[in-house]
Design an enzyme around this catalytic site. Structure first.
Site, PDB file in Angstrom:
ATOM      1  N   GLY A   1     -58.051  43.415 -31.164  1.00 54.30           N
ATOM      2  CA  GLY A   1     -58.889  42.610 -30.292  1.00 54.30           C
ATOM      3  C   GLY A   1     -59.917  43.450 -29.579  1.00 54.30           C
ATOM      4  O   GLY A   1     -59.772  44.664 -29.455  1.00 54.30           O
ATOM      5  N   GLU A   2     -60.975  42.772 -29.127  1.00 55.78           N
ATOM      6  CA  GLU A   2     -61.975  43.448 -28.314  1.00 55.78           C
ATOM      7  C   GLU A   2     -62.780  42.418 -27.557  1.00 55.78           C
ATOM      8  O   GLU A   2     -62.896  41.266 -27.973  1.00 55.78           O
ATOM      9  CB  GLU A   2     -62.854  44.351 -29.181  1.00 55.78           C
ATOM     10  CG  GLU A   2     -64.190  43.832 -29.564  1.00 55.78           C
ATOM     11  CD  GLU A   2     -64.995  44.848 -30.364  1.00 55.78           C
ATOM     12  OE1 GLU A   2     -66.047  45.251 -29.847  1.00 55.78           O
ATOM     13  OE2 GLU A   2     -64.592  45.203 -31.474  1.00 55.78           O
ATOM     14  N   GLY A   3     -63.279  42.839 -26.425  1.00 63.19           N
ATOM     15  CA  GLY A   3     -64.121  41.967 -25.626  1.00 63.19           C
ATOM     16  C   GLY A   3     -64.650  42.729 -24.436  1.00 63.19           C
ATOM     17  O   GLY A   3     -63.938  43.521 -23.827  1.00 63.19           O
ATOM     18  N   GLY A   4     -65.922  42.536 -24.129  1.00 63.45           N
ATOM     19  CA  GLY A   4     -66.520  43.255 -23.008  1.00 63.45           C
ATOM     20  C   GLY A   4     -66.403  44.750 -23.233  1.00 63.45           C
ATOM     21  O   GLY A   4     -66.879  45.275 -24.229  1.00 63.45           O
ATOM     22  N   PHE A   5     -65.721  45.427 -22.323  1.00 64.82           N
ATOM     23  CA  PHE A   5     -65.519  46.867 -22.433  1.00 64.82           C
ATOM     24  C   PHE A   5     -64.060  47.207 -22.727  1.00 64.82           C
ATOM     25  O   PHE A   5     -63.604  48.305 -22.417  1.00 64.82           O
ATOM     26  CB  PHE A   5     -65.981  47.566 -21.145  1.00 64.82           C
ATOM     27  CG  PHE A   5     -67.457  47.468 -20.935  1.00 64.82           C
ATOM     28  CD1 PHE A   5     -68.310  48.332 -21.601  1.00 64.82           C
ATOM     29  CD2 PHE A   5     -67.994  46.502 -20.105  1.00 64.82           C
ATOM     30  CE1 PHE A   5     -69.674  48.252 -21.424  1.00 64.82           C
ATOM     31  CE2 PHE A   5     -69.362  46.403 -19.921  1.00 64.82           C
ATOM     32  CZ  PHE A   5     -70.207  47.280 -20.589  1.00 64.82           C
TER      33      PHE A   5
ATOM     34  N   PHE B   1     -60.676  47.169 -25.540  1.00 66.60           N
ATOM     35  CA  PHE B   1     -60.223  47.148 -26.923  1.00 66.60           C
ATOM     36  C   PHE B   1     -58.706  47.075 -26.903  1.00 66.60           C
ATOM     37  O   PHE B   1     -58.064  47.713 -26.068  1.00 66.60           O
ATOM     38  CB  PHE B   1     -60.663  48.418 -27.668  1.00 66.60           C
ATOM     39  CG  PHE B   1     -62.151  48.595 -27.671  1.00 66.60           C
ATOM     40  CD1 PHE B   1     -62.919  48.090 -28.705  1.00 66.60           C
ATOM     41  CD2 PHE B   1     -62.791  49.250 -26.622  1.00 66.60           C
ATOM     42  CE1 PHE B   1     -64.295  48.234 -28.708  1.00 66.60           C
ATOM     43  CE2 PHE B   1     -64.164  49.403 -26.617  1.00 66.60           C
ATOM     44  CZ  PHE B   1     -64.920  48.900 -27.657  1.00 66.60           C
TER      45      PHE B   1
ATOM     46  N   LYS C   1     -53.922  48.121 -24.612  1.00 62.27           N
ATOM     47  CA  LYS C   1     -55.273  47.710 -24.223  1.00 62.27           C
ATOM     48  C   LYS C   1     -55.944  48.885 -23.526  1.00 62.27           C
ATOM     49  O   LYS C   1     -55.374  49.491 -22.615  1.00 62.27           O
ATOM     50  CB  LYS C   1     -55.215  46.500 -23.284  1.00 62.27           C
ATOM     51  CG  LYS C   1     -56.579  46.001 -22.852  1.00 62.27           C
ATOM     52  CD  LYS C   1     -56.449  44.718 -22.041  1.00 62.27           C
ATOM     53  CE  LYS C   1     -57.813  44.156 -21.656  1.00 62.27           C
ATOM     54  NZ  LYS C   1     -57.678  42.876 -20.919  1.00 62.27           N
TER      55      LYS C   1
ATOM     56  N   ASP D   1     -61.026  33.314 -16.745  1.00 63.69           N
ATOM     57  CA  ASP D   1     -61.562  33.312 -18.111  1.00 63.69           C
ATOM     58  C   ASP D   1     -60.584  32.635 -19.073  1.00 63.69           C
ATOM     59  O   ASP D   1     -60.290  33.149 -20.150  1.00 63.69           O
ATOM     60  CB  ASP D   1     -61.849  34.749 -18.562  1.00 63.69           C
ATOM     61  CG  ASP D   1     -62.768  34.810 -19.776  1.00 63.69           C
ATOM     62  OD1 ASP D   1     -63.473  33.812 -20.055  1.00 63.69           O
ATOM     63  OD2 ASP D   1     -62.785  35.858 -20.456  1.00 63.69           O
TER      64      ASP D   1
END
Length: 194
Positions: free
Chosen positions: A37-41, A43, A59, A169
């Site tokens: 997974g990844e999102g924003g800053f 991983f 994470k 979120d």
């Protein structure tokens, strides 16, 4: 209920230079299997404990400002508090720590070690349904209602906490799925602020 970790759209894309790398986290040697997974800053990696063979999600949040560090530490404290409550509706934080980034001067990497839940996210399940182009739903009507009810219970858990907690979120990509012994999908909220 689909086993999403085996579907191609759910496989992370990890550069070959990181795959297989062993990182040490609080005395544990963890081999990176792949990015999941990844999102924003941030991983998320599937990692395997070299000594025990246990698998986890690790994470890594890259923080380049004081505000980003505060957000990362806030996520850790929220997960820590929720974990002490013993709810199965939020992801458990097993351990966390921070290190100075070796790649970006002045940056900090916050690391969170959590259980690995192999069924992917609610978004993954919906994407598989679209990929397969089937007229049948990813979930039965009863499963959909049960998922919705449990997600509402998780939000209620946050809002009735003292002090109240807010997710900020909540979306299908931030709801992991796990299976009960009867293979019914159960939601687990993730990503509390980074």
């Amino acid at each position: 209920f689909l086993h999403l970790s085996r579907h191609p759209c759910c496989m992370g894309l990890l550069s070959s230079r990181r795959r297989g790398k062993v990182v040490t986290f609080k005395g544990r040697k963890l081999r990176i299997i792949r990015q999941v997974g990844e999102g924003g800053f941030a991983f998320v990696y599937l990692v395997k404990d070299v000594a025990t063979g246990d698998v986890y999600a690790l994470k890594k949040i890259l923080c380049q400002t004081e505000e980003a560090i505060a957000l990362g530490e806030h996520e850790c404290s929220v997960l820590d508090v929720l974990g002490r409550g013993g709810s199965e509706l939020t992801v458990r934080l097993l351990d966390w720590g921070s290190v100075t980034s070796k790649k970006i001067p002045g940056a900090v990497e916050i690391l969170l070690l959590m259980p690995y839940l192999e069924h992917g996210t609610l978004q993954d399940a919906l994407n598989v349904q679209l990929t397969i182009k089937t007229t049948s739903s990813a979930f039965t009507v009863l499963q959909t209602l049960d998922l919705f009810k449990l997600i509402c219970q998780a939000v209620l858990l946050l809002h009735t906490h003292t002090p109240p907690l807010v997710h900020n979120d909540l979306k299908p990509a931030n709801i992991l799925l796990t299976a009960a012994p009867d293979e019914t999908p159960h939601p687990v909220l993730i990503d509390f602020g980074s």
